[in-house]
Design a protein around this motif. Structure first.
Motif, short mmCIF file in Angstrom:
data_model
loop_
_atom_site.label_atom_id
_atom_site.label_comp_id
_atom_site.label_asym_id
_atom_site.label_seq_id
_atom_site.Cartn_x
_atom_site.Cartn_y
_atom_site.Cartn_z
N VAL A 84 0.84 -1.20 0.00
CA VAL A 84 0.00 0.00 0.00
C VAL A 84 0.87 1.25 0.00
CG1 VAL A 84 -1.67 1.34 1.33
CG2 VAL A 84 -1.97 -1.13 1.09
N ARG A 85 1.94 1.24 0.78
CA ARG A 85 2.84 2.39 0.83
C ARG A 85 3.47 2.66 -0.55
NH1 ARG A 85 8.08 3.45 1.17
NH2 ARG A 85 8.65 1.25 1.24
N LEU A 86 3.95 1.60 -1.20
CA LEU A 86 4.55 1.76 -2.52
C LEU A 86 3.52 2.23 -3.54
CD1 LEU A 86 6.83 -1.43 -2.68
CD2 LEU A 86 7.55 0.94 -2.38
N TYR A 87 2.29 1.68 -3.43
CA TYR A 87 1.24 2.08 -4.36
C TYR A 87 0.91 3.55 -4.22
CZ TYR A 87 -3.15 1.91 -6.97
OH TYR A 87 -4.15 2.15 -7.89
N ARG A 88 0.78 4.02 -2.96
CA ARG A 88 0.47 5.43 -2.73
C ARG A 88 1.56 6.36 -3.26
NH1 ARG A 88 -1.64 4.95 3.54
NH2 ARG A 88 -3.84 4.49 3.08
N GLN A 89 2.81 5.89 -3.21
CA GLN A 89 3.93 6.70 -3.68
C GLN A 89 4.15 6.58 -5.19
OE1 GLN A 89 7.21 5.29 -1.31
NE2 GLN A 89 6.63 6.52 0.47
N ALA A 92 4.41 1.25 -7.21
CA ALA A 92 3.85 -0.08 -7.48
C ALA A 92 2.50 0.11 -8.14
CB ALA A 92 3.73 -0.90 -6.20
N GLY A 93 2.04 -0.93 -8.81
CA GLY A 93 0.75 -0.86 -9.49
C GLY A 93 0.87 -1.26 -10.95
N ARG A 94 -0.21 -1.05 -11.66
CA ARG A 94 -0.29 -1.42 -13.07
C ARG A 94 -0.66 -0.21 -13.89
NH1 ARG A 94 -5.12 -3.59 -15.63
NH2 ARG A 94 -4.66 -4.42 -17.71
N LEU A 95 0.11 0.07 -14.94
CA LEU A 95 -0.15 1.18 -15.85
C LEU A 95 -0.51 0.65 -17.22
CD1 LEU A 95 2.75 3.70 -15.13
CD2 LEU A 95 0.45 3.68 -14.19
N PRO A 284 -4.13 5.59 -11.28
CA PRO A 284 -3.34 5.19 -10.12
C PRO A 284 -2.15 6.12 -9.92
CG PRO A 284 -2.99 3.68 -11.96
CD PRO A 284 -4.13 4.57 -12.35
N PRO A 285 -1.62 6.19 -8.68
CA PRO A 285 -0.50 7.11 -8.41
C PRO A 285 0.71 6.88 -9.32
CG PRO A 285 -1.44 6.32 -6.35
CD PRO A 285 -2.11 5.54 -7.45
N ALA A 291 4.73 9.74 -15.61
CA ALA A 291 4.71 10.97 -16.41
C ALA A 291 5.83 11.92 -15.99
CB ALA A 291 3.35 11.66 -16.27
N GLU A 292 6.07 12.03 -14.69
CA GLU A 292 7.16 12.88 -14.21
C GLU A 292 8.51 12.34 -14.66
OE1 GLU A 292 9.05 14.42 -9.93
OE2 GLU A 292 7.06 13.50 -10.00
N PHE A 293 8.66 11.02 -14.60
CA PHE A 293 9.90 10.39 -15.05
C PHE A 293 10.14 10.67 -16.53
CE2 PHE A 293 12.08 6.78 -16.98
CZ PHE A 293 13.21 6.67 -16.20
N LEU A 294 9.09 10.53 -17.35
CA LEU A 294 9.23 10.80 -18.78
C LEU A 294 9.64 12.24 -19.02
CD1 LEU A 294 6.17 8.96 -20.40
CD2 LEU A 294 8.57 8.28 -20.48
#
Length: 316
Positions: A84-89, A92-95, A284-285, A291-294
């Protein structure tokens, strides 16, 4: 019989640390509250958890087995909290990312690899499409973001567009092509060579038509069309054909494919490559993180390309 899983976690820590006081300290709880929890658990199961009169505390056989289960529950809860912590930051997750084929394969895939080397818990599902298909995917929820070239006036009112790279096309050829050694290239120099055309429904195909007109060539001979970037590169490398490609694609491809950009000015498309998203649905976060990384990576790429073009002009 239902057992409170928190009681099992507390039991596991007590057994691990060797005492009520030590367990309470590890859990950040008071010793009386931990003792009450164990009393409630013993009352619930109807058997003692610890052998009476033993110091340090020694669990009964049942107490030890329940402690093992508690350890597994505690580990699962810690794993869930970390997820959950990684997802909020946004780590983690699926794009679900869609984009135009030439840019996705020639530029964005390089940055996807770098992104996932840093954020390995983010899964990226990529698909291809042009403007209409990508906008539909965003609206129906099939995509979280799209990467494509657009003119600012084309951005729909229900979407936002974050520019990444200005339009800059070049005439590309294989390394060592006869024209790459020709100074002051003229129309007659180019006329004898065939062209590779991008897919007919792509913006790059219209760029090809506009570019050859801008250098005075109304008619051009196409000997290969409609392929993927990989097939276009293969035909380029194995022939003297020419094509139109974004300079960023040629710039990054040269690490693995021997291509060159001819020193010939052509009309550039009035578009920018950028990230298209729904204005009222951020996803998702990890979408924002990506987008910021790109944005950062494309800024670095632009600086590298500008530097090379300045060096090339000075040499010329």
């Amino acid at each position: 019989m239902k057992i409170d899983s928190e009681h099992l976690e507390i039991l596991a820590v007590i057994v691990e640390r060797g005492g009520l006081t030590e367990g309470a300290e590890a859990l950040g709880k008071s010793q009386p509250s931990v003792s009450r929890s164990m009393s409630l658990l013993e009352e619930r199961i109807g058997f003692p958890l610890f052998e009476p009169g033993r110091r340090p505390l020694r669990p009964t056989e049942l107490g030890m087995n329940l402690a093992r289960l508690g350890s597994r529950i505690r580990a699962a809860n810690q794993e869930a909290s970390q997820l959950v912590r990684l997802y909020r930051q946004g780590l983690a997750g699926r794009l679900r990312v869609g984009g135009t084929p030439i840019f996705m394969d020639g530029v964005v895939s390089t940055f996807v690899a770098e992104f996932q080397s840093r954020y390995g818990d983010v899964q990226i599902d990529q698909s291809y499409g042009y403007r209409d298909t990508l906008e539909t995917g965003l609206r129906n929820g099939g995509l979280d973001l799209a990467i494509l070239p657009m003119h600012p006036g084309q951005v729909p009112q229900d979407m936002t567009f974050e520019p990444l790279l200005a339009g800059n096309n070049v005439i590309a050829c294989r390394a060592g092509h006869p024209l790459s050694r020709t100074r002051g290239i003229t129309l007659s120099d180019i006329a004898e060579y065939a062209w590779i055309a991008p897919p007919a429904n792509s913006p790059l195909y219209r760029d090809l038509e506009r570019a050859v007109r801008s250098i005075g060539q109304e008619d051009f001979r196409v000997n290969f069309s409609g392929g993927t970037l990989a097939s276009i590169q293969s035909v380029l490398v194995g022939s003297d054909a020419l094509t139109i490609l974004p300079y960023s694609v040629v710039f990054l491809s040269r690490r693995t494919v021997p291509l060159e950009a001819l020193p010939l000015k052509i009309d550039h498309p009035d578009r920018q490559l950028g990230v298209l998203r729904m204005a009222d649905r951020r996803g998702p976060p990890a979408v924002g993180q990506f987008a910021e990384f790109l944005g950062t990576e494309f800024s670095r790429l632009q600086a590298r390309m500008d530097h090379e073009q300045q060096v090339t002009r000075r040499r010329g």
